[in-house]
Enzyme design. Structure first.
Site, PDB file in Angstrom:
ATOM      1  N   TYR A  83      70.052  -9.174  10.551  1.00 18.04           N
ATOM      2  CA  TYR A  83      68.642  -8.909  10.275  1.00 18.04           C
ATOM      3  C   TYR A  83      67.832 -10.205  10.194  1.00 18.04           C
ATOM      4  CZ  TYR A  83      64.304  -7.310   8.351  1.00 18.04           C
ATOM      5  OH  TYR A  83      62.962  -7.050   8.186  1.00 18.04           O
ATOM      6  N   TRP A 117      63.632 -12.041  11.399  1.00 17.17           N
ATOM      7  CA  TRP A 117      62.466 -12.040  12.284  1.00 17.17           C
ATOM      8  C   TRP A 117      62.640 -12.923  13.507  1.00 17.17           C
ATOM      9  CZ3 TRP A 117      56.759 -11.235  11.625  1.00 17.17           C
ATOM     10  CH2 TRP A 117      56.500 -10.030  10.950  1.00 17.17           C
TER      11      TRP A 117
HETATM   12  N1  LIG Z   1      62.229 -10.895  -3.221  1.00 14.27           N
HETATM   13  C1  LIG Z   1      61.803 -10.493  -2.025  1.00 14.27           C
HETATM   14  N2  LIG Z   1      62.581 -10.703  -0.940  1.00 14.27           N
HETATM   15  C2  LIG Z   1      62.156 -10.304   0.270  1.00 14.27           C
HETATM   16  C3  LIG Z   1      60.904  -9.690   0.433  1.00 14.27           C
HETATM   17  C4  LIG Z   1      60.099  -9.477  -0.721  1.00 14.27           C
HETATM   18  O1  LIG Z   1      58.972  -8.930  -0.638  1.00 14.27           O
HETATM   19  N3  LIG Z   1      60.579  -9.902  -1.923  1.00 14.27           N
HETATM   20  N4  LIG Z   1      60.481  -9.312   1.690  1.00 14.27           N
HETATM   21  C5  LIG Z   1      61.509  -9.017   2.666  1.00 14.27           C
HETATM   22  C6  LIG Z   1      60.963  -8.850   4.010  1.00 14.27           C
HETATM   23  S1  LIG Z   1      59.697  -7.701   4.168  1.00 14.27           S
HETATM   24  C7  LIG Z   1      61.462  -9.486   5.106  1.00 14.27           C
HETATM   25  S2  LIG Z   1      60.892  -9.038   6.665  1.00 14.27           S
HETATM   26  C8  LIG Z   1      62.535 -10.472   4.985  1.00 14.27           C
HETATM   27  C9  LIG Z   1      62.401 -11.644   5.979  1.00 14.27           C
HETATM   28  O2  LIG Z   1      63.608 -12.292   6.118  1.00 14.27           O
HETATM   29  P1  LIG Z   1      63.991 -13.123   7.446  1.00 14.27           P
HETATM   30  O3  LIG Z   1      63.403 -12.481   8.646  1.00 14.27           O
HETATM   31  O4  LIG Z   1      65.462 -13.320   7.434  1.00 14.27           O
HETATM   32  O5  LIG Z   1      63.239 -14.499   7.144  1.00 14.27           O
HETATM   33  P2  LIG Z   1      62.876 -15.696   8.110  1.00 14.27           P
HETATM   34  O6  LIG Z   1      62.585 -16.868   7.237  1.00 14.27           O
HETATM   35  O7  LIG Z   1      61.801 -15.292   9.055  1.00 14.27           O
HETATM   36  O8  LIG Z   1      64.225 -15.954   8.878  1.00 14.27           O
HETATM   37  C10 LIG Z   1      64.323 -16.146  10.241  1.00 14.27           C
HETATM   38  C11 LIG Z   1      65.335 -17.241  10.501  1.00 14.27           C
HETATM   39  O9  LIG Z   1      65.558 -17.302  11.899  1.00 14.27           O
HETATM   40  C12 LIG Z   1      65.529 -18.669  12.323  1.00 14.27           C
HETATM   41  N5  LIG Z   1      65.096 -18.676  13.734  1.00 14.27           N
HETATM   42  C13 LIG Z   1      63.826 -18.621  14.211  1.00 14.27           C
HETATM   43  N6  LIG Z   1      63.830 -18.638  15.556  1.00 14.27           N
HETATM   44  C14 LIG Z   1      65.120 -18.709  15.951  1.00 14.27           C
HETATM   45  C15 LIG Z   1      65.766 -18.758  17.220  1.00 14.27           C
HETATM   46  O10 LIG Z   1      65.132 -18.731  18.275  1.00 14.27           O
HETATM   47  N7  LIG Z   1      67.119 -18.808  17.231  1.00 14.27           N
HETATM   48  C16 LIG Z   1      67.858 -18.820  16.090  1.00 14.27           C
HETATM   49  N8  LIG Z   1      69.186 -18.837  16.196  1.00 14.27           N
HETATM   50  N9  LIG Z   1      67.270 -18.805  14.862  1.00 14.27           N
HETATM   51  C17 LIG Z   1      65.927 -18.737  14.797  1.00 14.27           C
HETATM   52  C18 LIG Z   1      64.568 -19.362  11.399  1.00 14.27           C
HETATM   53  O11 LIG Z   1      64.833 -20.754  11.352  1.00 14.27           O
HETATM   54  C19 LIG Z   1      64.836 -18.626  10.074  1.00 14.27           C
HETATM   55  O12 LIG Z   1      65.821 -19.266   9.318  1.00 14.27           O
HETATM   56  O13 LIG Z   1      62.574 -10.981   3.642  1.00 14.27           O
HETATM   57  C20 LIG Z   1      62.707  -9.942   2.664  1.00 14.27           C
HETATM   58  N10 LIG Z   1      62.966 -10.520   1.359  1.00 14.27           N
HETATM   59  N1  LIG Z   2      51.457 -15.167   5.366  1.00 18.88           N
HETATM   60  C1  LIG Z   2      52.432 -14.247   5.519  1.00 18.88           C
HETATM   61  N2  LIG Z   2      52.111 -12.980   5.871  1.00 18.88           N
HETATM   62  C2  LIG Z   2      53.100 -12.049   6.010  1.00 18.88           C
HETATM   63  C3  LIG Z   2      54.464 -12.377   5.838  1.00 18.88           C
HETATM   64  C4  LIG Z   2      54.765 -13.732   5.462  1.00 18.88           C
HETATM   65  O1  LIG Z   2      55.934 -14.089   5.253  1.00 18.88           O
HETATM   66  N3  LIG Z   2      53.729 -14.615   5.313  1.00 18.88           N
HETATM   67  N4  LIG Z   2      55.451 -11.426   6.025  1.00 18.88           N
HETATM   68  C5  LIG Z   2      55.112 -10.228   6.789  1.00 18.88           C
HETATM   69  C6  LIG Z   2      56.089  -9.164   6.520  1.00 18.88           C
HETATM   70  S1  LIG Z   2      57.639  -9.340   7.178  1.00 18.88           S
HETATM   71  C7  LIG Z   2      55.811  -8.057   5.809  1.00 18.88           C
HETATM   72  S2  LIG Z   2      56.983  -6.820   5.645  1.00 18.88           S
HETATM   73  C8  LIG Z   2      54.498  -7.851   5.202  1.00 18.88           C
HETATM   74  C9  LIG Z   2      54.629  -7.313   3.772  1.00 18.88           C
HETATM   75  O2  LIG Z   2      53.438  -6.746   3.353  1.00 18.88           O
HETATM   76  P1  LIG Z   2      53.315  -6.261   1.842  1.00 18.88           P
HETATM   77  O3  LIG Z   2      54.580  -5.645   1.416  1.00 18.88           O
HETATM   78  O4  LIG Z   2      52.089  -5.461   1.711  1.00 18.88           O
HETATM   79  O5  LIG Z   2      53.069  -7.685   1.134  1.00 18.88           O
HETATM   80  P2  LIG Z   2      53.528  -8.391  -0.212  1.00 18.88           P
HETATM   81  O6  LIG Z   2      52.871  -9.724  -0.130  1.00 18.88           O
HETATM   82  O7  LIG Z   2      54.986  -8.360  -0.391  1.00 18.88           O
HETATM   83  O8  LIG Z   2      52.878  -7.530  -1.355  1.00 18.88           O
HETATM   84  C10 LIG Z   2      51.491  -7.289  -1.411  1.00 18.88           C
HETATM   85  C11 LIG Z   2      51.046  -7.147  -2.840  1.00 18.88           C
HETATM   86  O9  LIG Z   2      51.559  -5.967  -3.444  1.00 18.88           O
HETATM   87  C12 LIG Z   2      51.361  -6.120  -4.841  1.00 18.88           C
HETATM   88  N5  LIG Z   2      52.325  -5.309  -5.566  1.00 18.88           N
HETATM   89  C13 LIG Z   2      53.594  -5.628  -5.880  1.00 18.88           C
HETATM   90  N6  LIG Z   2      54.172  -4.634  -6.587  1.00 18.88           N
HETATM   91  C14 LIG Z   2      53.236  -3.671  -6.714  1.00 18.88           C
HETATM   92  C15 LIG Z   2      53.231  -2.383  -7.337  1.00 18.88           C
HETATM   93  O10 LIG Z   2      54.211  -1.912  -7.907  1.00 18.88           O
HETATM   94  N7  LIG Z   2      52.076  -1.670  -7.253  1.00 18.88           N
HETATM   95  C16 LIG Z   2      50.965  -2.139  -6.623  1.00 18.88           C
HETATM   96  N8  LIG Z   2      49.898  -1.359  -6.591  1.00 18.88           N
HETATM   97  N9  LIG Z   2      50.945  -3.345  -6.040  1.00 18.88           N
HETATM   98  C17 LIG Z   2      52.069  -4.093  -6.072  1.00 18.88           C
HETATM   99  C18 LIG Z   2      51.568  -7.587  -5.120  1.00 18.88           C
HETATM  100  O11 LIG Z   2      50.571  -8.064  -6.020  1.00 18.88           O
HETATM  101  C19 LIG Z   2      51.536  -8.241  -3.758  1.00 18.88           C
HETATM  102  O12 LIG Z   2      50.719  -9.392  -3.705  1.00 18.88           O
HETATM  103  O13 LIG Z   2      53.781  -9.095   5.156  1.00 18.88           O
HETATM  104  C20 LIG Z   2      53.714  -9.713   6.439  1.00 18.88           C
HETATM  105  N10 LIG Z   2      52.751 -10.790   6.361  1.00 18.88           N
HETATM  106 MO   LIG Z   3      59.031  -7.663   6.384  1.00 21.05          MO
END
Ligand SMILES: Nc1nc2c(c(=O)[nH]1)N[C@H]1C(S)=C(S)[C@@H](COP(=O)(O)OP(=O)(O)OC[C@H]3O[C@@H](n4cnc5c(=O)[nH]c(N)nc54)[C@H](O)[C@@H]3O)O[C@H]1N2
Ligand SMILES: Nc1nc2c(c(=O)[nH]1)N[C@H]1C(S)=C(S)[C@@H](COP(=O)(O)OP(=O)(O)OC[C@H]3O[C@@H](n4cnc5c(=O)[nH]c(N)nc54)[C@H](O)[C@@H]3O)O[C@H]1N2
Ligand SMILES: [Mo]
Length: 768
Positions: free
Chosen positions: A111, A113
């Protein structure tokens, strides 16, 4: 050609690249982007950062003792080897494990991005490579909205309200009077589009809706989840209490006869089974506004008044993806749909509901909705996958059986873990548990650009190129641009493209033809683009042939002029256009889910108390920790450079505290603090903010995990990765999604001299 922009694309936007003497010297915003993201500015530094993996590297203990040294992962040194030796080692392990344990011995879900670009998408490359060489244990769902994407097909027959197409902002701007946003509308998150974007349009649409007079209510514990210019009314519930609040709204609608009985009868099933629960006839507890107030901490009159306003005019109900990334995360998503059904505006312009309007760039932006040219993953011959967030469980408990969406799954005994394009030591919860899980397999192979914590916990690390070092096609299904992502420079160090690495491995294990189909990188780009072009031609959307596209640098697709309204056909005629649910209607009570018999996800939405939230808080762990997406980077990507580096406080990830909570602990802005609970501890840099509900702290995800002493289990993370504190619990037996947003902690000022952050330097290399 020389006057044209030489472009690249990233998840945070397209860039125009300047190269001098074979080095990238600047990446500037694409000229067509109205609101470029500052995250782009870190790219040059990241390209040449000391944290780039320079050469193939093998963990010293693994070279000497193979799996017998598994407990040294994360603390051992690495030895640099030649590409030939590294590839021979990986091919040898793949063949050994496949022969002795079959496909279920190899984990390749991987998993993450990865980078933008339809071809060099590392996770897709890896899965195709493993699928075409016998299969592997895969992963399904995602960290973004796993619980939502499992529950919605049961109740509404589609994931369109999350993934799109959803009712457009244009329709909202024209028709909506009131937009109620659970989780706010985060302009911070709109910087990012999955797959890349040419034009950051989302915030512009938010502004247009505001200018058109839409009134916003932002329901979140954190005020700046919506930009100030929106003039949104801020309601700050306790985290994870949204379902109770929605029930209170629903109860008011029924008590005051404001619900749309005709719509509930014609377009929904099961309201009569839900009603006794809502009104308290089945459990003696009416889910009134007063009841909800006692749970969520918002005044009962405010709740009742909001319900009345919602029923008065055209209302759009929205929830961020974050809401379901919590204990029982299925419930607020289901309940939002039920609330929208009760208002009876589903399928009307500017009415109904949607998830993620403020979660990421793209949702609701009028777009071509034409998909994107993609490298095909193919079929997994093993046909077995775990829900993404059960990765540590699987590694720690081979043979254990879990429930998942009505099925039973038994964890295989994985011997080889292969990761490319993801960073589980960023994304997974309870990192100390993950450290243990990563000590189980015989071998861990990682392809990485940078020495992330995941690479540091692997045995064989292969250096991957970035997008700037290879040719690709940048598109996202939510954007109108297709970007020619040119190779701008030769690979840095000994880095190679993931595709080239897998091709050479496939050659060694005898699956090259199946993996490449005889095509080179450029052959694939042309094949993917021309296939996509042929599809568009059938829809009367001509785009130029590949050579023209490549020469001109980008293609812009036309955007439909008419408004899109989700579920409008179903609304007009539910018999002729049924939903893809069992009943063909909206399932307020769902027989299928009820039939699974899960106590943590029954047959209709319910208030099920989270395992961890403010009402279960105690003196030891009194604060609710919110881990949101970072403003200054994408997840863990570009953490050491650019706006992310500039955002750190005392060299650590910032944590925001309400001034009252800070004062009670003698904490001031700029202090190094320790955040802790029974699962782990980390340092962070304190920032006081009255924009948080008291009792809530906020720290973004993505700071690279940096244990003070990797030899000690549960070591202090000195940098501020909040996933050392989050719980590794599935949302429920239905969705099995991650639930990081249900976590209690305590914070104290860090006494003594804080250890330096060293994770932004490369690990030390050893000799054999
Ligand atoms: N506590 C908490 N944890 C969360 C979340 C949260 O809200 N709270 N959000 C979750 C969510 S929504 C998501 S989507 C995940 C994201 O989690 P990830 O998608 O695992 O996070 P990234 O940092 O985007 O990791 C991508 C990795 O791929 C590497 N990479 C980029 N391009 C390439 C390439 O071309 N080749 C190779 N081999 N590697 C590459 C980058 O260097 C990086 O280390 O995190 C989750 N974790
Ligand atoms: N700049 C930037 N943008 C991103 C990403 C990134 O890494 N960087 N990641 C992308 C990815 S993979 C994803 S999945 C999306 C995630 O999109 P979201 O899941 O919507 O984003 P988050 O920033 O995790 O959370 C948004 C807000 O939800 C509020 N929140 C937390 N818990 C609760 C709750 O119980 N109730 C309510 N009402 N609000 C709550 C928090 O205050 C938080 O700031 O963002 C995307 N956009
Ligand atoms: Mo995500």
């Amino acid at each position: 050609m020389s006057n044209r922009e030489r472009l690249t694309s990233t998840h945070w936007g397209a860039g125009s690249v300047e190269v001098k003497d074979g080095r990238v010297v600047a990446v500037r915003p694409f000229s067509r982007d109205p609101q470029p993201s500052p995250i782009l500015t870190g790219m040059v530094d990241a390209l040449y950062a000391p944290t780039r993996v320079a050469k193939p590297a093998v963990r010293k203990g693994w070279l000497e003792k193979r799996g017998d040294s598994r407990r040294d992962r994360g603390k051992d040194s690495f030895v640099e080897v030649s590409w030939d030796e590294a590839l021979d080692l990986v091919a040898g392990e793949l063949m050994r494990v496949r022969k002795d344990h079959g496909a279920q011995g190899i984990f390749g879900g991987s998993y993450g991005w990865s980078s933008a670009g339809g071809f060099h998408h590392a996770r897709t490359q890896l899965r195709r490579f493993l699928f075409t060489s016998g299969g592997c244990v895969d992963q399904v769902t995602n960290y973004s909205y796993a619980a939502g994407m499992i529950v919605l097909p049961h109740i509404i027959g589609t994931n369109a309200p999350i993934g799109g197409p959803m009712t457009t902002w244009r329709s909202i701007a024209k028709h909506t009077k009131l937009m109620v946003m659970f989780g706010g509308a985060n302009i911070r998150n709109m910087q990012v589009y999955s797959g890349g974007c040419g034009a950051h349009d989302s915030e512009i649409w938010l502004q247009k809706a505001r200018e058109a007079g839409v009134q916003f209510v932002s329901i979140t514990p954190v005020r700046d989840d919506s930009p100030d210019y929106l003039g949104a009314e801020w309601l700050a519930p306790k985290p994870n209490s949204d379902t109770a609040l929605m029930l209170g709204l629903a109860h008011t609608l029924v008590s005051e006869e404001l619900h749309d009985k005709a719509f509930l009868a014609s377009h929904c099933v099961g309201f009569e089974k839900f009603l006794p629960y809502l009104m308290g006839e089945s459990d003696g507890m009416p889910k009134s506004a007063a009841w909800a107030a006692g749970i969520c901490g918002i005044d009962a009159n405010v709740i009742a008044d909001l319900a009345r306003r919602m029923a008065k005019g055209r209302t759009m109900l929205a929830a961020s993806w974050s809401l379901q990334r919590a204990d029982h995360g299925e419930q607020p998503y289901w309940m939002l749909a039920v609330l929208a059904a009760m208002l009876g505006q589903i399928g009307l312009p500017g009415g109904g509901f949607g998830y993620g309007y403020g979660s990421i760039g793209g949702p609701g932006v009028p777009g071509p909705e034409t998909g994107a040219p993609r490298f095909p993953t193919g079929r997994n011959p093993l046909n077995f996958a775990i829900p993404v967030a059960r990765i540590a469980d699987m590694l720690l408990e081979p043979g254990a059986t879990i429930d998942f969406d009505g099925a039973k799954l038994t964890y295989p005994d994985v011997k080889l873990v292969y990761w490319a394009g993801g960073n589980p030591f960023h994304h997974h919860q309870d990192i100390n548990r993950l450290v243990e899980a990563f000590r189980k397999p015989d071998t861990i192979v990682v392809h990485e650009i940078a020495w992330t914590a995941t690479a540091r916990h692997a045995d064989i690390v292969l250096p991957a190129t970035t997008s700037l070092e290879r040719n690709d096609i940048g598109t996202s299904s939510r954007d109108r641009f297709i970007i020619a992502m040119r190779k701008h420079i030769e690979p840095v160090g000994a880095a190679r493209d993931d595709f080239a690495i897998f091709r050479d491995l496939a050659r060694r294990i005898g699956s090259e033809e199946a993996f490449t189909e005889g095509r080179s990188e450029m052959d694939w780009l042309i094949h993917m683009y021309e296939g996509y072009r042929a599809g568009l031609a059938k829809r009367d959307m001509p785009i130029p042939p590949f050579a023209t596209f490549w020469d001109e640098g980008y293609v812009e697709l036309p955007v439909p002029e008419e408004d899109f309204v989700l579920f409008d056909a179903f609304r007009q005629d539910p018999i002729a256009h049924p939903l893809h649910t069992r009943s063909g209607k909206i399932e307020i009570f769902c027989e299928d889910i009820a039939g699974f018999g899960y106590d943590d996800c029954p047959g209709h939405p319910m208030w099920l108390e989270p395992y961890e939230w403010l009402a279960t808080a105690n003196a030891k762990h009194p604060l609710h920790m919110i881990t949101n997406q970072p403003k200054s980077r994408l997840h863990s990507q570009l953490d050491p450079v650019g706006v992310s580096a500039a955002s750190k406080i005392a060299g650590r990830e910032p944590v925001r505290l309400n001034p009252a909570d800070a004062a009670a602990r003698g904490i001031e802005t700029g202090d190094i603090v320790e955040i802790f609970n029974d699962r782990g501890r980390c340092l962070a840099g304190a920032e006081l903010s009255d924009r948080l509900r008291p009792g809530v702290i906020q720290i973004s995800t993505g700071a690279w995990y940096d244990p003070a002493d990797p030899a000690v289990s549960g070591s202090l993370d000195v940098h501020g990765n909040p996933n050392v504190l989050t719980a590794d619990r599935g949302t429920s037996r239905l969705g099995q999604g991650p639930s990081p947003l249900s976590a209690l902690v305590e914070v104290r000022k860090y006494a003594g001299t804080a250890p330096d952050v060293t994770v932004h330097e490369p690990p030390k290399m050893a000799s054999r």
